[in-house]
Design a protein around this motif. Structure first.
Motif, PDB file in Angstrom:
ATOM      1  N   LEU A 195       2.837   8.518  -4.182  1.00  0.00           N
ATOM      2  CA  LEU A 195       1.796   7.929  -4.731  1.00  0.00           C
ATOM      3  C   LEU A 195       2.368   7.074  -5.629  1.00  0.00           C
ATOM      4  CD1 LEU A 195      -0.387  11.266  -5.551  1.00  0.00           C
ATOM      5  CD2 LEU A 195      -1.126   9.149  -4.234  1.00  0.00           C
ATOM      6  N   ALA A 196       3.435   7.490  -6.246  1.00  0.00           N
ATOM      7  CA  ALA A 196       4.185   6.419  -7.380  1.00  0.00           C
ATOM      8  C   ALA A 196       4.542   5.361  -6.655  1.00  0.00           C
ATOM      9  CB  ALA A 196       5.507   7.206  -7.879  1.00  0.00           C
ATOM     10  N   ASP A 197       5.090   5.388  -5.623  1.00  0.00           N
ATOM     11  CA  ASP A 197       5.384   4.200  -4.655  1.00  0.00           C
ATOM     12  C   ASP A 197       4.432   3.184  -4.501  1.00  0.00           C
ATOM     13  OD1 ASP A 197       7.921   3.112  -3.528  1.00  0.00           O
ATOM     14  OD2 ASP A 197       6.726   3.438  -1.469  1.00  0.00           O
ATOM     15  N   LEU A 198       2.994   3.483  -4.581  1.00  0.00           N
ATOM     16  CA  LEU A 198       2.101   2.709  -4.619  1.00  0.00           C
ATOM     17  C   LEU A 198       1.653   1.662  -5.688  1.00  0.00           C
ATOM     18  CD1 LEU A 198      -0.691   5.152  -2.788  1.00  0.00           C
ATOM     19  CD2 LEU A 198       0.527   3.186  -1.769  1.00  0.00           C
ATOM     20  N   ALA A 199       2.423   2.113  -6.736  1.00  0.00           N
ATOM     21  CA  ALA A 199       2.058   1.202  -7.918  1.00  0.00           C
ATOM     22  C   ALA A 199       1.995  -0.236  -7.766  1.00  0.00           C
ATOM     23  CB  ALA A 199       3.023   1.771  -9.295  1.00  0.00           C
ATOM     24  N   ASP A 200       2.983  -0.722  -6.915  1.00  0.00           N
ATOM     25  CA  ASP A 200       2.919  -2.103  -6.905  1.00  0.00           C
ATOM     26  C   ASP A 200       2.501  -2.552  -5.492  1.00  0.00           C
ATOM     27  OD1 ASP A 200       4.065  -2.829  -9.419  1.00  0.00           O
ATOM     28  OD2 ASP A 200       5.974  -2.132  -8.743  1.00  0.00           O
ATOM     29  N   GLU A 201       1.649  -1.765  -4.715  1.00  0.00           N
ATOM     30  CA  GLU A 201       1.297  -2.121  -3.337  1.00  0.00           C
ATOM     31  C   GLU A 201      -0.383  -1.750  -3.470  1.00  0.00           C
ATOM     32  OE1 GLU A 201       3.249  -0.761  -0.038  1.00  0.00           O
ATOM     33  OE2 GLU A 201       5.131  -0.371  -1.168  1.00  0.00           O
ATOM     34  N   GLY A 202      -0.840  -2.880  -4.150  1.00  0.00           N
ATOM     35  CA  GLY A 202      -2.379  -2.402  -4.426  1.00  0.00           C
ATOM     36  C   GLY A 202      -2.890  -2.656  -2.906  1.00  0.00           C
ATOM     37  N   GLN A 203      -2.813  -3.429  -1.994  1.00  0.00           N
ATOM     38  CA  GLN A 203      -3.918  -3.559  -0.899  1.00  0.00           C
ATOM     39  C   GLN A 203      -3.465  -2.447  -0.141  1.00  0.00           C
ATOM     40  OE1 GLN A 203      -5.850  -6.009  -0.150  1.00  0.00           O
ATOM     41  NE2 GLN A 203      -5.219  -6.865  -2.117  1.00  0.00           N
ATOM     42  N   ARG A 204      -2.377  -1.867   0.211  1.00  0.00           N
ATOM     43  CA  ARG A 204      -2.030  -0.637   0.743  1.00  0.00           C
ATOM     44  C   ARG A 204      -2.714   0.605   0.038  1.00  0.00           C
ATOM     45  NH1 ARG A 204       2.035   3.302   1.904  1.00  0.00           N
ATOM     46  NH2 ARG A 204       3.334   2.795   0.017  1.00  0.00           N
ATOM     47  N   CYS A 205      -2.658   0.588  -0.983  1.00  0.00           N
ATOM     48  CA  CYS A 205      -3.366   1.925  -1.859  1.00  0.00           C
ATOM     49  C   CYS A 205      -4.746   1.776  -1.843  1.00  0.00           C
ATOM     50  CB  CYS A 205      -2.880   1.453  -3.438  1.00  0.00           C
ATOM     51  SG  CYS A 205      -3.767   2.915  -4.395  1.00  0.00           S
ATOM     52  N   GLN A 206      -5.389   0.567  -1.918  1.00  0.00           N
ATOM     53  CA  GLN A 206      -6.867   0.508  -1.608  1.00  0.00           C
ATOM     54  C   GLN A 206      -7.203   0.762  -0.220  1.00  0.00           C
ATOM     55  OE1 GLN A 206      -8.433  -3.182  -3.118  1.00  0.00           O
ATOM     56  NE2 GLN A 206      -7.091  -3.150  -4.982  1.00  0.00           N
ATOM     57  N   GLY A 207      -6.325   0.369   0.614  1.00  0.00           N
ATOM     58  CA  GLY A 207      -6.802   0.754   2.045  1.00  0.00           C
ATOM     59  C   GLY A 207      -6.651   2.344   2.435  1.00  0.00           C
ATOM     60  N   LEU A 208      -5.799   2.861   1.778  1.00  0.00           N
ATOM     61  CA  LEU A 208      -5.817   4.314   1.848  1.00  0.00           C
ATOM     62  C   LEU A 208      -7.004   5.002   1.120  1.00  0.00           C
ATOM     63  CD1 LEU A 208      -1.882   4.775   0.969  1.00  0.00           C
ATOM     64  CD2 LEU A 208      -3.044   5.361   3.302  1.00  0.00           C
ATOM     65  N   MET A 209      -7.495   4.503   0.006  1.00  0.00           N
ATOM     66  CA  MET A 209      -8.725   5.101  -0.740  1.00  0.00           C
ATOM     67  C   MET A 209      -9.909   5.032   0.152  1.00  0.00           C
ATOM     68  SD  MET A 209      -7.906   3.971  -4.769  1.00  0.00           S
ATOM     69  CE  MET A 209      -9.145   5.026  -5.183  1.00  0.00           C
ATOM     70  N   ASP A 247       2.389  17.583  -9.645  1.00  0.00           N
ATOM     71  CA  ASP A 247       2.431  17.345  -8.182  1.00  0.00           C
ATOM     72  C   ASP A 247       2.547  15.917  -7.760  1.00  0.00           C
ATOM     73  OD1 ASP A 247       3.647  19.923  -7.902  1.00  0.00           O
ATOM     74  OD2 ASP A 247       1.664  20.835  -7.275  1.00  0.00           O
ATOM     75  N   VAL A 248       1.510  15.327  -8.299  1.00  0.00           N
ATOM     76  CA  VAL A 248       1.026  13.875  -8.069  1.00  0.00           C
ATOM     77  C   VAL A 248       1.140  12.826  -9.144  1.00  0.00           C
ATOM     78  CG1 VAL A 248      -0.813  14.942  -6.670  1.00  0.00           C
ATOM     79  CG2 VAL A 248      -1.363  14.542  -8.791  1.00  0.00           C
ATOM     80  N   PHE A 249       1.672  13.121 -10.117  1.00  0.00           N
ATOM     81  CA  PHE A 249       1.816  12.105 -11.230  1.00  0.00           C
ATOM     82  C   PHE A 249       3.481  12.347 -11.367  1.00  0.00           C
ATOM     83  CE2 PHE A 249      -2.538  12.780 -11.775  1.00  0.00           C
ATOM     84  CZ  PHE A 249      -2.952  11.693 -11.945  1.00  0.00           C
ATOM     85  N   ALA A 250       3.870  11.092 -11.696  1.00  0.00           N
ATOM     86  CA  ALA A 250       5.353  11.121 -12.048  1.00  0.00           C
ATOM     87  C   ALA A 250       5.674  11.653 -13.641  1.00  0.00           C
ATOM     88  CB  ALA A 250       5.856   9.532 -12.178  1.00  0.00           C
ATOM     89  N   THR A 251       4.611  11.584 -14.597  1.00  0.00           N
ATOM     90  CA  THR A 251       4.571  11.969 -15.868  1.00  0.00           C
ATOM     91  C   THR A 251       3.320  12.596 -16.271  1.00  0.00           C
ATOM     92  OG1 THR A 251       6.285   9.954 -16.441  1.00  0.00           O
ATOM     93  CG2 THR A 251       5.378  11.346 -18.350  1.00  0.00           C
ATOM     94  N   VAL A 252       3.682  13.817 -16.612  1.00  0.00           N
ATOM     95  CA  VAL A 252       2.457  14.635 -17.333  1.00  0.00           C
ATOM     96  C   VAL A 252       2.941  15.227 -18.620  1.00  0.00           C
ATOM     97  CG1 VAL A 252       1.165  16.880 -16.867  1.00  0.00           C
ATOM     98  CG2 VAL A 252       1.771  15.283 -14.837  1.00  0.00           C
TER      99      VAL A 252
END
Length: 243
Positions: free
Chosen positions: A54-68, A209-214
């Protein structure tokens, strides 16, 4: 005899290696979310490497939107925003009505980096809602927040590192409203020893488990009334902060 013993031991070691490989292959087939090399699937449960992916998606907007889209999450892509070299965003989205998500947000115009939105969806499905049903016997209908994008440094200081909020890469969660209207807030219920406090601690721990910082009230006074959740770049390397 010595040579025979070595041969037998070598065969046993080889057999154990083959068995281990088969077991790993079987686990990978059943639980791809636990493998570092598999593609992220937002329709799968949270696994050992979901947070990094998930953190690796921060700069991959198109891939992230496709997964959503593939996971049935309804959203609207926001136009890029620039406010100087440190502020703005390129891959922000806003949750929309419909799709596989039934939860509402207050205020309703929450826009975040896509990686944050994807993590919020998984957190809701696999952590928040199960915890609400377990502790209260009903789901969460609405989550209250203090926003995402804010062009500022950490804690609003005039100097120092820039906040993840400056890139819409963070969100501050203030309260949860159950179906029927019951409200559980971080500021009002964190210290409670009953169901409210246990629920808040469970959803805080699950967010790790899903965020880099809590960051929660356990971290410092500045977070006494909210959970800070972000997808800092270090999360893609497995370096996480959870307090």
């Amino acid at each position: 005899m010595r040579r025979l013993r070595r041969t037998i031991l070598s065969l046993i070691a080889l057999g154990l290696l083959v068995l281990g490989a088969l077991l790993l292959y079987g686990h990978a087939r059943r639980h791809p979310e636990d493998m570092p090399w598999t593609e992220l699937d937002l329709g799968r449960p949270i696994g050992l490497f979901t947070g990094r992916k998930l953190a690796d998606l921060a700069d991959e907007g198109q891939r992230c939107q496709g997964l959503m889209r593939r996971a049935g999450i309804a959203f609207t892509a926001l136009p890029p925003r620039s406010a100087g070299p440190q502020c703005g965003y390129d891959h922000a989205v806003r949750f929309s009505a419909g799709g596989s998500r039934e939860i509402a947000w207050r205020p309703a115009d929450l826009g975040t980096n896509c990686a944050v939105a994807a993590a919020l969806a998984l957190w809701e499905w696999h952590v928040v809602q199960p915890a609400a049903r377990r502790h209260f016997g009903r789901p969460v209908a609405l989550i209250e927040h203090f926003g995402s994008y804010a062009c500022r440094r950490i804690y609003g200081r005039h100097e120092g590192a820039w906040s993840e909020h400056a890139r819409a890469n963070a969100v501050d969660i203030a309260a949860f409203v159950l179906e029927g209207g019951r409200r559980i807030s971080v500021v009002g219920d964190w210290e409670e020893e009953g169901a409210e406090g246990r629920f808040l601690r469970e959803v805080r721990d699950g967010a790790c488990d899903v965020f880099a910082t809590v960051l929660s009230p356990d971290y410092n006074e500045a977070h006494r009334d909210h959970f800070h959740l972000d997808q800092a770049a270090r999360g893609a390397m497995g370096w996480r902060g959870c307090r």
